[in-house]
Enzyme design. Structure first.
Site, PDB file in Angstrom:
ATOM      1  N   CYS A  23      29.334  36.036  51.788  1.00  0.00           N
ATOM      2  CA  CYS A  23      29.156  37.095  50.772  1.00  0.00           C
ATOM      3  C   CYS A  23      27.758  37.717  50.826  1.00  0.00           C
ATOM      4  CB  CYS A  23      29.430  36.549  49.376  1.00  0.00           C
ATOM      5  SG  CYS A  23      31.060  35.832  49.254  1.00  0.00           S
ATOM      6  N   HIS A  67      33.824  53.429  44.515  1.00  0.00           N
ATOM      7  CA  HIS A  67      33.510  53.809  45.903  1.00  0.00           C
ATOM      8  C   HIS A  67      32.006  53.892  46.167  1.00  0.00           C
ATOM      9  CE1 HIS A  67      37.798  54.573  45.961  1.00  0.00           C
ATOM     10  NE2 HIS A  67      37.709  54.489  47.273  1.00  0.00           N
ATOM     11  N   GLU A 117      36.648  39.731  40.687  1.00  0.00           N
ATOM     12  CA  GLU A 117      36.601  40.131  42.093  1.00  0.00           C
ATOM     13  C   GLU A 117      37.984  39.997  42.711  1.00  0.00           C
ATOM     14  OE1 GLU A 117      33.691  37.706  44.049  1.00  0.00           O
ATOM     15  OE2 GLU A 117      32.082  39.040  43.425  1.00  0.00           O
TER      16      GLU A 117
HETATM   17  N1  LIG Z   1      29.801  33.127  39.919  1.00  0.00           N
HETATM   18  C1  LIG Z   1      29.997  33.959  40.963  1.00  0.00           C
HETATM   19  N2  LIG Z   1      30.250  33.453  42.161  1.00  0.00           N
HETATM   20  C2  LIG Z   1      30.448  34.273  43.198  1.00  0.00           C
HETATM   21  C3  LIG Z   1      30.398  35.645  43.032  1.00  0.00           C
HETATM   22  C4  LIG Z   1      30.137  36.171  41.744  1.00  0.00           C
HETATM   23  O1  LIG Z   1      30.080  37.386  41.513  1.00  0.00           O
HETATM   24  N3  LIG Z   1      29.939  35.296  40.745  1.00  0.00           N
HETATM   25  N4  LIG Z   1      30.631  36.448  44.074  1.00  0.00           N
HETATM   26  C5  LIG Z   1      30.904  35.987  45.286  1.00  0.00           C
HETATM   27  C6  LIG Z   1      31.171  36.970  46.399  1.00  0.00           C
HETATM   28  O2  LIG Z   1      31.193  38.276  45.926  1.00  0.00           O
HETATM   29  C7  LIG Z   1      32.418  36.761  47.248  1.00  0.00           C
HETATM   30  O3  LIG Z   1      32.847  38.002  47.795  1.00  0.00           O
HETATM   31  C8  LIG Z   1      33.564  36.147  46.604  1.00  0.00           C
HETATM   32  O4  LIG Z   1      33.714  34.966  47.241  1.00  0.00           O
HETATM   33  P1  LIG Z   1      34.952  34.023  47.150  1.00  0.00           P
HETATM   34  O5  LIG Z   1      35.321  33.730  45.757  1.00  0.00           O
HETATM   35  O6  LIG Z   1      34.622  32.928  48.038  1.00  0.00           O
HETATM   36  O7  LIG Z   1      36.084  34.989  47.654  1.00  0.00           O
HETATM   37  P2  LIG Z   1      36.845  35.020  49.000  1.00  0.00           P
HETATM   38  O8  LIG Z   1      37.956  35.987  48.826  1.00  0.00           O
HETATM   39  O9  LIG Z   1      35.940  35.301  50.124  1.00  0.00           O
HETATM   40  O10 LIG Z   1      37.262  33.537  49.057  1.00  0.00           O
HETATM   41  P3  LIG Z   1      38.462  32.639  49.320  1.00  0.00           P
HETATM   42  O11 LIG Z   1      37.744  31.425  49.790  1.00  0.00           O
HETATM   43  O12 LIG Z   1      39.309  33.303  50.330  1.00  0.00           O
HETATM   44  O13 LIG Z   1      39.114  32.436  47.984  1.00  0.00           O
HETATM   45  C9  LIG Z   1      30.895  34.551  45.566  1.00  0.00           C
HETATM   46  N5  LIG Z   1      30.700  33.765  44.414  1.00  0.00           N
HETATM   47 ZN   LIG Z   2      31.927  39.833  46.942  1.00  0.00          ZN
END
Ligand SMILES: Nc1nc2c(c(=O)[nH]1)N=C([C@H](O)[C@H](O)COP(=O)(O)OP(=O)(O)OP(=O)(O)O)CN2
Ligand SMILES: [Zn+2]
EC number: 4.-.-.-
Length: 130
Positions: A23, A67, A117
């Site tokens: 990330c 965007h 997200e």
């Molecule tokens: N408390 C938070 N933790 C994380 C945030 C956040 O905003 N607050 N953001 C991220 C990253 O933006 C990341 O893109 C998200 O990661 P993740 O949850 O691992 O999502 P993925 O789709 O990449 O993960 P999977 O492992 O496929 O579920 C990270 N943490």
């Molecule tokens: Zn992210």
């Protein structure tokens, strides 16, 4: 007490600074946003606030994020100290909407903003009652 919720979404890119993992690279999400309003008193139409009014105020704030590369926006630039995380986005949207609706909402106030997200991961921001 009545509670109204407006849900919307926007597409935007971000990367996380000081983050050890993928990330830290620029990537995108379709961010999901839920804004909750609360109040006690209904108007003569039986509404706390017309959804139309809430949707239009929320849309104005969300359109500024849609965007975009969030890291390039003033509130989340590198020197701001605010990584564009779901937590910081929820607080930013809450405060923008609180200011926007301060004068126009008579019977309701913003209670919480939740930013996801993905359907599996979200953060919410609210403030202590006045
Ligand atoms: N408390 C938070 N933790 C994380 C945030 C956040 O905003 N607050 N953001 C991220 C990253 O933006 C990341 O893109 C998200 O990661 P993740 O949850 O691992 O999502 P993925 O789709 O990449 O993960 P999977 O492992 O496929 O579920 C990270 N943490
Ligand atoms: Zn992210």
């Amino acid at each position: 007490m009545y509670e109204l919720a407006i849900r919307t979404r926007f597409a935007a890119a971000h990367c996380l600074l000081n983050y050890d993992g993928p990330c830290a690279q620029l990537h995108g999400h379709t961010w999901q946003v839920e804004v909750v309003f609360k109040g006690h008193k209904l108007d003569q139409k039986g509404m706390l606030v017309d959804f139309k009014e809430l949707k239009s105020g929320v849309k104005e704030v969300i359109e500024e994020l849609d965007h975009q590369n969030l890291n390039m926006l003033e509130p989340f630039k590198q020197n701001s100290g605010n990584n564009p995380t779901a937590e910081n986005l929820a607080r930013y949207i809450f405060r923008r909407l609180k200011t926007k609706f301060t004068d126009s909402l008579e019977n309701a106030k913003i209670a919480v903003v939740r930013v996801g997200e993905s359907p599996e991961a979200s953060a919410a921001y609210c403030e202590e009652e006045d």
